[in-house]
Design a protein around this motif. Structure first.
Motif, PDB file in Angstrom:
ATOM      1  N   PHE A 252       0.714  -0.840   0.271  1.00  0.00           N
ATOM      2  CA  PHE A 252      -0.171  -0.390  -0.253  1.00  0.00           C
ATOM      3  C   PHE A 252       0.444   1.301   0.168  1.00  0.00           C
ATOM      4  O   PHE A 252       0.490   2.240   0.465  1.00  0.00           O
ATOM      5  CB  PHE A 252      -0.945   0.234   2.074  1.00  0.00           C
ATOM      6  N   TYR A 253       1.796   0.853  -0.539  1.00  0.00           N
ATOM      7  CA  TYR A 253       2.654   2.357   0.194  1.00  0.00           C
ATOM      8  C   TYR A 253       3.502   2.905  -1.680  1.00  0.00           C
ATOM      9  O   TYR A 253       3.991   1.211  -2.115  1.00  0.00           O
ATOM     10  CB  TYR A 253       4.228   2.019   0.996  1.00  0.00           C
ATOM     11  N   PRO A 254       3.835   3.382  -2.038  1.00  0.00           N
ATOM     12  CA  PRO A 254       5.104   3.510  -3.404  1.00  0.00           C
ATOM     13  C   PRO A 254       6.140   3.066  -2.829  1.00  0.00           C
ATOM     14  O   PRO A 254       6.326   3.202  -2.115  1.00  0.00           O
ATOM     15  CB  PRO A 254       4.296   5.290  -3.552  1.00  0.00           C
TER      16      PRO A 254
ATOM     17  N   TYR B 142       7.842   9.593 -12.295  1.00  0.00           N
ATOM     18  CA  TYR B 142       7.634   9.756 -10.032  1.00  0.00           C
ATOM     19  C   TYR B 142       7.513  11.264  -9.882  1.00  0.00           C
ATOM     20  O   TYR B 142       7.662  12.760 -10.386  1.00  0.00           O
ATOM     21  CB  TYR B 142       9.524   9.610 -10.118  1.00  0.00           C
ATOM     22  N   ILE B 143       6.978  11.011  -8.208  1.00  0.00           N
ATOM     23  CA  ILE B 143       7.500  12.174  -7.652  1.00  0.00           C
ATOM     24  C   ILE B 143       8.493  11.848  -6.847  1.00  0.00           C
ATOM     25  O   ILE B 143       8.851  11.410  -6.327  1.00  0.00           O
ATOM     26  CB  ILE B 143       6.488  12.589  -6.869  1.00  0.00           C
ATOM     27  N   VAL B 144       9.195  13.128  -7.150  1.00  0.00           N
ATOM     28  CA  VAL B 144      10.091  14.066  -6.018  1.00  0.00           C
ATOM     29  C   VAL B 144       9.998  14.929  -5.185  1.00  0.00           C
ATOM     30  O   VAL B 144       9.698  16.232  -5.242  1.00  0.00           O
ATOM     31  CB  VAL B 144      11.559  14.547  -7.367  1.00  0.00           C
TER      32      VAL B 144
ATOM     33  N   VAL C 164       1.650   7.718  -8.426  1.00  0.00           N
ATOM     34  CA  VAL C 164       0.181   7.353  -8.159  1.00  0.00           C
ATOM     35  C   VAL C 164      -1.251   7.682  -9.247  1.00  0.00           C
ATOM     36  O   VAL C 164      -1.783   8.987  -8.882  1.00  0.00           O
ATOM     37  CB  VAL C 164      -0.657   6.876  -6.746  1.00  0.00           C
ATOM     38  N   SER C 165      -0.986   7.390 -10.815  1.00  0.00           N
ATOM     39  CA  SER C 165      -1.782   8.166 -11.650  1.00  0.00           C
ATOM     40  C   SER C 165      -3.327   7.929 -11.864  1.00  0.00           C
ATOM     41  O   SER C 165      -3.894   8.369 -11.869  1.00  0.00           O
ATOM     42  CB  SER C 165      -1.278   8.327 -12.742  1.00  0.00           C
TER      43      SER C 165
ATOM     44  N   ARG D 283      -4.287  13.160 -16.333  1.00  0.00           N
ATOM     45  CA  ARG D 283      -2.837  11.852 -16.681  1.00  0.00           C
ATOM     46  C   ARG D 283      -1.604  12.491 -16.174  1.00  0.00           C
ATOM     47  O   ARG D 283      -1.885  13.436 -17.699  1.00  0.00           O
ATOM     48  CB  ARG D 283      -2.873  10.171 -16.898  1.00  0.00           C
ATOM     49  N   PRO D 284      -0.438  12.473 -16.143  1.00  0.00           N
ATOM     50  CA  PRO D 284       0.607  12.905 -16.058  1.00  0.00           C
ATOM     51  C   PRO D 284       1.370  13.283 -17.540  1.00  0.00           C
ATOM     52  O   PRO D 284       1.575  12.080 -17.937  1.00  0.00           O
ATOM     53  CB  PRO D 284       2.010  13.256 -15.470  1.00  0.00           C
TER      54      PRO D 284
END
Length: 629
Positions: free
Chosen positions: A108-110, A140-142, A180-181, A224-225
């Motif tokens: 449940f965790y990216p 990806y998110i930073v 998470v998209s 979506r990104p």
């Protein structure tokens, strides 16, 4: 001539009842408003400048355990080291370890990487994942290490963009996560939940979840990104502190409208969409339980290093904020855990261009006031809790009397109104004398620089007198239907609203969670093996002693290999934790050592089986089995 401090101490000893619940709010800062509402509601005695001489039952700090002076007793609303444990890196480390051990339970965790230390691993895994995806490549998110409020967060499509597109960030530590998209949307907007969890104690372990929370919405409809919208922060991020700056942020007093809503209103919307909100909530509860089981061993280690066993000291509790996102199939995903979630009840409204104004937010008050009030009641001793509930009932009864009186004002003459008011008071002359006494006491308290709420002062000096409640109370008390059935009776009852907190552990999730205690057993090995200077971590001599007592030499570990392992792990974790560098092993480094030794001495099909065999072997040699939970 006695000093003001001694005079203040004598005054408090004379006028504060032994049953009174005292609270130190000298370090509450932004939490002070909601705490003071609870002071009035529960009849607590507040010390906004502290109370060093006699101490308090509760110490309320804004951020850290050590914000206040080290109390000798009472309960502090922060655990030592919780800020560090809930940091993005340490949290992801704890959850990654649990995912390696329990892959089906901790999904449940990216996937997370710590940059720049794990940059090469980040590139390799991203290449493998993108090779499998043909239609949509992974985004990806930073996030900056130690950052908050959405500051410094950015999205990228390729790991190499971290270096090429953001050269100015190369000297900064970041955490990169899979973005998470495929998220669940309401009216085309992305949102996440702020879930409040109260960790009541570590020994025995007990924690509760607040049944109400907040939903924070983005302010631009979600897509979506892509390369075109990847920089749209108001679309991809749901942080309130970020989106409140958006021109599209919607303030609404309706609980199911606006850019900030109550959790319950979103759950009702999920039901209206034909989904099962009960199942969603149960899954969220499981995410909370598993996360707590992952971080508690680390917290226990820090508390053990901070507090000397056997000496008088405070106990701890803490309100945590879990940020949870829902995927399009309503599976909850944990984004992060906030060790000091905002308890402010104000919201920022722009009254004119560039001119903000802070106003009370009904939604924040609806969630945060019961949360803090019921947390205080939860951590009090049974006698103190009973005392506070008695005060709440008195306050509620008096408010009902005033309401009953006000209902008849319009149909009576002024003389009748006077009679009505007097009818519900404790007697004319006696009440005047009581008010004069209250004024005198509060004046003395003011001169002594000690604040005590008027309601509290009345009750602490004379427990048998009726509590005075100002008609213009700062918050609402919940009055249930049927409570006004006997306004003139002496046996009038006040039904207190049900607690907003629900216990998750031990009951009802103990059976499901007890299988995840393996890291807690490793933490016990670590704490048992610390030397005299335990606050510094495990020294090389302590590590050798641990290896010798457990007789790993008989299983092929040589003294040279042990020393090399120690130095390698110490250097590796110095690079991973530059703020905690030293010549000792942290708990996380010791855990890595346990994995390496278990792989050498207890080979098995899975990491979990190897680690369990290793821990069992160590416990038997260190005589710790009898203490195993």
């Amino acid at each position: 001539m006695s000093s003001p401090r001694r005079e203040r101490t004598r005054f408090m000893k004379r006028h504060v009842s032994k049953h009174a619940v005292t609270i130190d709010t000298s370090k509450a800062k932004s939490n002070a408003d909601v705490v003071r509402l609870c002071v009035k509601e529960l009849g607590l005695v507040e010390f906004p400048l502290g109370r060093k001489e006699l101490g308090c039952d509760i110490y309320w700090n804004e951020f850290h355990y050590n914000d206040n002076h080290a109390p000798m007793g009472g309960r502090v609303n922060k655990f030592p080291g919780m800020v560090e444990v809930c940091s993005k890196m340490t949290l992801s480390r704890c959850l990654d370890i649990m995912r390696d051990l329990y892959p089906d339970d901790y999904d449940f965790y990216p996937r997370t990487w710590y940059l720049p230390a794990q940059y090469e691993d980040f590139c390799k895994e991203a290449e493998v994942k993108n090779a499998k995806k043909r239609k949509f490549k992974q985004t990806y998110i930073v996030k900056p290490y130690g950052g908050s409020s959405g500051e410094g967060i950015f999205l990228l499509k390729e790991p190499k963009d971290y270096i090429s597109s953001y050269p100015s960030k190369r000297g900064t530590c970041h955490v990169a996560q899979e973005y998470v998209s495929n998220v669940y949307l309401i009216d085309d907007f992305k949102f996440d939940f702020r879930i409040y969890v109260v960790l009541k104690s570590l020994e025995p372990l007990e924690f509760h979840i607040c049944k109400e929370g907040l939903a924070r919405f983005s302010t631009v409809p979600y897509k979506r990104p892509t390369k075109k919208n990847i920089h749209e922060s108001f679309m991809h991020l749901t942080n309130y502190s970020l989106n409140k700056r958006s021109k599209d942020f919607c303030h609404s007093e309706e609980e199911d409208e606006g850019s900030k809503r109550t959790l319950s209103s979103v759950m009702r919307r999920i039901d209206m969409d034909g989904q099962d909100s009960r199942e969603v909530w149960e899954n969220i509860e499981l995410v909370v339980c598993k996360t707590i089981m992952a971080i508690v061993p680390e917290v226990k280690v820090v508390v053990h290093k901070t507090i000397t066993p056997g000496k008088t000291g405070p106990s701890f509790f803490q309100i945590l904020g879990f940020d949870i996102l829902l995927m399009d199939d309503l599976k909850p995903i944990l984004l992060e855990v906030n060790s000091s979630p905002s308890l402010s009840m104000d919201s920022e409204v722009e009254v004119s261009p560039g001119v903000p104004k802070y106003v009370r937010s009904p939604k924040d008050e609806e969630v945060k006031f019961p949360l803090v009030r019921d947390t205080i009641l939860l951590v009090l001793s049974p006698n103190k809790r009973k005392h506070c509930e008695k005060k709440r009932r008195k306050r509620l009864i008096h408010l009902k009397r005033l309401m009953s009186c006000n209902e008849s004002v319009l149909s009576r003459t002024s003389s009748d109104v006077t009679t009505c008011v007097q009818m519900y008071e404790d007697g004319g002359e006696e009440n005047v004398e009581e008010e004069e006494e209250d004024e005198e006491v509060n004046q003395q308290m003011s001169e002594l620089h000690v604040h005590m709420d008027l309601d509290s002062a009345t009750n602490e000096m004379e427990e048998e007198k009726f509590e005075t409640v100002p008609p213009d109370s700062d918050h609402k008390l919940q009055i249930q239907e049927g409570d006004l059935h006997n306004p003139d009776g002496d046996h009038e009852e006040a039904h207190l609203e049900e607690s907003c907190l629900k216990q998750l552990y031990p009951d009802p999730y103990q059976e499901e969670c007890d299988q995840f205690h393996i890291l807690g057993r490793v933490a016990k090995l670590y704490m048992n093996s610390l030397g005299v200077r335990k606050s510094a971590g495990m020294s090389s001599s302590s590590f050798r002693t641990f290896i010798r007592k457990c007789e790993f030499g008989k299983k092929g570990l040589t003294s040279a290999s042990v020393d090399i392992m120690y130095l390698d792990l110490q250097r590796r974790w110095d690079n991973m934790n530059p703020d905690l560098s030293g010549l000792t092993l942290s708990f996380q480094a010791f855990l890595d050592a346990c994995f390496e030794i278990s792989k050498i001495c207890f080979p098995a099909a899975t990491k979990l089986e190897m680690l369990e065999n290793f821990v069992g072997h160590c416990e038997s040699h260190l005589c710790l089995r009898e203490n195993e939970d």
